[in-house]
Motif scaffolding. Structure first.
Motif, mmCIF file in Angstrom:
data_model
loop_
_atom_site.group_PDB
_atom_site.id
_atom_site.type_symbol
_atom_site.label_atom_id
_atom_site.label_comp_id
_atom_site.label_asym_id
_atom_site.label_seq_id
_atom_site.Cartn_x
_atom_site.Cartn_y
_atom_site.Cartn_z
ATOM 1 N N ILE A 146 0.828 -1.201 0.000
ATOM 2 C CA ILE A 146 0.000 0.000 0.000
ATOM 3 C C ILE A 146 0.864 1.252 0.000
ATOM 4 N N ARG A 147 0.280 2.323 -0.534
ATOM 5 C CA ARG A 147 0.930 3.627 -0.555
ATOM 6 C C ARG A 147 -0.087 4.690 -0.154
ATOM 7 N N VAL A 148 0.407 5.796 0.375
ATOM 8 C CA VAL A 148 -0.480 6.910 0.696
ATOM 9 C C VAL A 148 -1.066 7.476 -0.599
ATOM 10 N N GLY A 149 -2.126 8.258 -0.458
ATOM 11 C CA GLY A 149 -2.821 8.813 -1.618
ATOM 12 C C GLY A 149 -1.940 9.735 -2.450
ATOM 13 N N LYS A 150 -2.313 9.903 -3.699
ATOM 14 C CA LYS A 150 -1.540 10.716 -4.640
ATOM 15 C C LYS A 150 -2.020 12.167 -4.719
ATOM 16 N N ARG A 151 -3.130 12.473 -4.083
ATOM 17 C CA ARG A 151 -3.631 13.848 -4.165
ATOM 18 C C ARG A 151 -2.632 14.798 -3.519
ATOM 19 N N ASP A 152 -2.347 15.885 -4.208
ATOM 20 C CA ASP A 152 -1.340 16.805 -3.685
ATOM 21 C C ASP A 152 -1.928 18.138 -3.230
ATOM 22 N N ASP A 156 -8.552 18.974 -2.392
ATOM 23 C CA ASP A 156 -9.117 17.753 -2.986
ATOM 24 C C ASP A 156 -9.091 16.569 -2.025
ATOM 25 N N ALA A 157 -8.599 16.779 -0.815
ATOM 26 C CA ALA A 157 -8.294 15.677 0.095
ATOM 27 C C ALA A 157 -9.441 15.352 1.044
ATOM 28 N N LEU A 158 -9.580 14.058 1.335
ATOM 29 C CA LEU A 158 -10.507 13.575 2.360
ATOM 30 C C LEU A 158 -9.696 13.370 3.636
ATOM 31 N N ILE A 159 -10.090 14.028 4.709
ATOM 32 C CA ILE A 159 -9.296 14.075 5.939
ATOM 33 C C ILE A 159 -10.066 13.443 7.100
ATOM 34 N N GLY A 160 -9.383 12.642 7.887
ATOM 35 C CA GLY A 160 -9.963 12.057 9.091
ATOM 36 C C GLY A 160 -9.578 12.850 10.324
ATOM 37 N N THR A 161 -10.398 12.764 11.357
ATOM 38 C CA THR A 161 -10.088 13.422 12.620
ATOM 39 C C THR A 161 -10.822 12.723 13.752
ATOM 40 N N GLY A 162 -10.706 13.259 14.951
ATOM 41 C CA GLY A 162 -11.414 12.741 16.110
ATOM 42 C C GLY A 162 -11.688 13.879 17.063
ATOM 43 N N PHE A 163 -12.620 13.661 17.986
ATOM 44 C CA PHE A 163 -12.993 14.693 18.950
ATOM 45 C C PHE A 163 -12.812 14.155 20.367
ATOM 46 N N PRO A 164 -11.654 14.389 20.980
ATOM 47 C CA PRO A 164 -11.316 13.739 22.251
ATOM 48 C C PRO A 164 -11.800 14.510 23.471
ATOM 49 N N PHE A 165 -13.080 14.467 23.747
ATOM 50 C CA PHE A 165 -13.596 15.215 24.891
ATOM 51 C C PHE A 165 -13.961 14.279 26.023
ATOM 52 N N ARG A 166 -13.521 14.628 27.228
ATOM 53 C CA ARG A 166 -13.661 13.721 28.356
ATOM 54 C C ARG A 166 -14.326 14.374 29.564
ATOM 55 N N ASN A 189 -11.116 24.032 3.969
ATOM 56 C CA ASN A 189 -9.907 23.889 3.149
ATOM 57 C C ASN A 189 -9.674 22.495 2.595
ATOM 58 N N CYS A 190 -10.598 21.549 2.851
ATOM 59 C CA CYS A 190 -10.436 20.207 2.295
ATOM 60 C C CYS A 190 -11.733 19.754 1.634
ATOM 61 N N ALA A 191 -11.691 18.606 0.967
ATOM 62 C CA ALA A 191 -12.866 18.118 0.245
ATOM 63 C C ALA A 191 -13.902 17.525 1.177
ATOM 64 N N TYR A 205 -5.849 3.807 7.403
ATOM 65 C CA TYR A 205 -6.528 4.243 6.186
ATOM 66 C C TYR A 205 -5.709 5.298 5.440
ATOM 67 N N VAL A 206 -5.018 6.150 6.173
ATOM 68 C CA VAL A 206 -4.115 7.107 5.517
ATOM 69 C C VAL A 206 -3.015 6.351 4.774
ATOM 70 N N ALA A 207 -2.447 5.341 5.417
ATOM 71 C CA ALA A 207 -1.390 4.548 4.787
ATOM 72 C C ALA A 207 -1.882 3.877 3.508
ATOM 73 N N ALA A 208 -3.149 3.469 3.503
ATOM 74 C CA ALA A 208 -3.713 2.759 2.353
ATOM 75 C C ALA A 208 -4.328 3.692 1.317
ATOM 76 N N GLY A 209 -4.296 4.998 1.568
ATOM 77 C CA GLY A 209 -4.860 5.950 0.619
ATOM 78 C C GLY A 209 -6.362 6.089 0.700
ATOM 79 N N ARG A 210 -6.990 5.484 1.693
ATOM 80 C CA ARG A 210 -8.441 5.618 1.862
ATOM 81 C C ARG A 210 -8.793 6.985 2.439
ATOM 82 N N LEU A 211 -7.911 7.514 3.256
ATOM 83 C CA LEU A 211 -7.940 8.904 3.686
ATOM 84 C C LEU A 211 -6.660 9.558 3.192
ATOM 85 N N ASP A 212 -6.732 10.843 2.859
ATOM 86 C CA ASP A 212 -5.536 11.554 2.395
ATOM 87 C C ASP A 212 -4.743 12.149 3.546
ATOM 88 N N GLY A 213 -5.404 12.298 4.696
ATOM 89 C CA GLY A 213 -4.715 12.865 5.843
ATOM 90 C C GLY A 213 -5.528 12.665 7.105
#
Length: 278
Positions: A146-152, A156-166, A189-191, A205-213
């Protein structure tokens, strides 16, 4: 394949077997709260023990840092992991998803040797997706490179995140406001922005290119370690909000393909090191 990686895969599958059995009787699970929005089940604990049993059987002298049981005896009283061989384990990343029957969770196992992550496994038992990496030998999904996504362009990028509230106190509200600011900036600023709820799997998923970041604060070493090696071996970059390499014990992470990483750091660096609850 490296023998230590083979052992980690065996351990991940053993832990996943415990998780899969538990998934059939979610209504019967004993669930307790560590703190607000942070749950632990008997499945987390049983899966962790199954994983440690496999690893300890093969490598009795190695140390462990695991989400539920913490540091093994040979790691106590150390602020940083300094042993030659330390297994960093999250037996069930995405516990909240798991207890709700939402199929987005994983087992994460990494080996740190003399301060460097050298082996990594992230296993998604719901899809039978096995992400693996050995330092210097590339990253794989079900034995395919696997390789990271090619979008530069971040636009155009699909980005993952999380909301760490406790918590629900005033400090938690301040943290929420900070995250809303970050969310606003990234959304503009992202897709697209996604919050699946299992950071280790997001990094895979970032490593596999399923997410761009990906970006998140309030993370622990067991959330990050395996995914970090997957990303670097897949041609990506992972760092803190300043773009530096000190992230494993700092709890803040930005990851992505090189250009997406750089553009994300440029937007989020003002938030580097600011308070977050984790």
């Amino acid at each position: 394949m490296h023998p230590m990686l083979n052992t980690a895969i065996k351990a991940a599958r053993r832990g996943a077997a415990v998780i899969n059995r538990g998934s059939f009787d979610l209504d019967l699970l004993k669930v307790s709260k560590k703190q607000h929005n942070d749950f632990v089940t008997e499945i987390d604990q049983a899966a962790e023990q199954a994983i440690i049993d496999v690893l300890k059987s093969a490598y009795p002298d190695h140390a462990f840092l695991a989400e539920e049981s913490g540091a093994s005896a040979n790691l106590h009283n150390q602020q940083k992991i300094e042993n030659d061989n330390v297994w960093i384990i999250d037996p069930l990343d995405g516990t909240t998803n798991f207890i709700h029957g939402f199929p987005q969770y994983c087992v994460s196992i990494a080996l740190q040797q003399r301060g460097q992550i050298t082996q990594a496994v992230v296993y998604d038992p719901t899809r039978n997706d096995l992400f693996t990496a050995s330092k210097g030998a590339g990253a794989y999904l079900n034995e395919k490179r696997i390789r990271v996504g090619k979008r530069d362009k971040l636009a155009d990028a699909l980005i993952g995140t999380g909301f760490p509230f406790r918590g629900n106190d005033e400090e938690s509200k301040k943290v929420l406001e900070q995250y809303i600011d970050m969310f606003r900036i990234m959304t503009c600023n992202c897709a697209g922005l996604r919050r699946p709820g299992a950071a280790a799997l997001d990094l895979a998923y970032v490593a596999a290119g399923r997410l761009d970041g990906f970006f998140e604060k309030g993370l622990k070493p067991w959330d990050i370690a395996a995914g970090a090696l997957l990303i670097s071996e897949a041609g990506g970059i992972i760092g803190n909000f300043k773009g530096d390499g000190e992230y494993l014990h700092h709890g803040e992470v930005i990851a992505g393909s090189p250009k997406v990483f750089a553009q994300t750091v440029a937007l989020l660096s003002p938030f580097a090191g600011t308070a977050v609850l984790g």
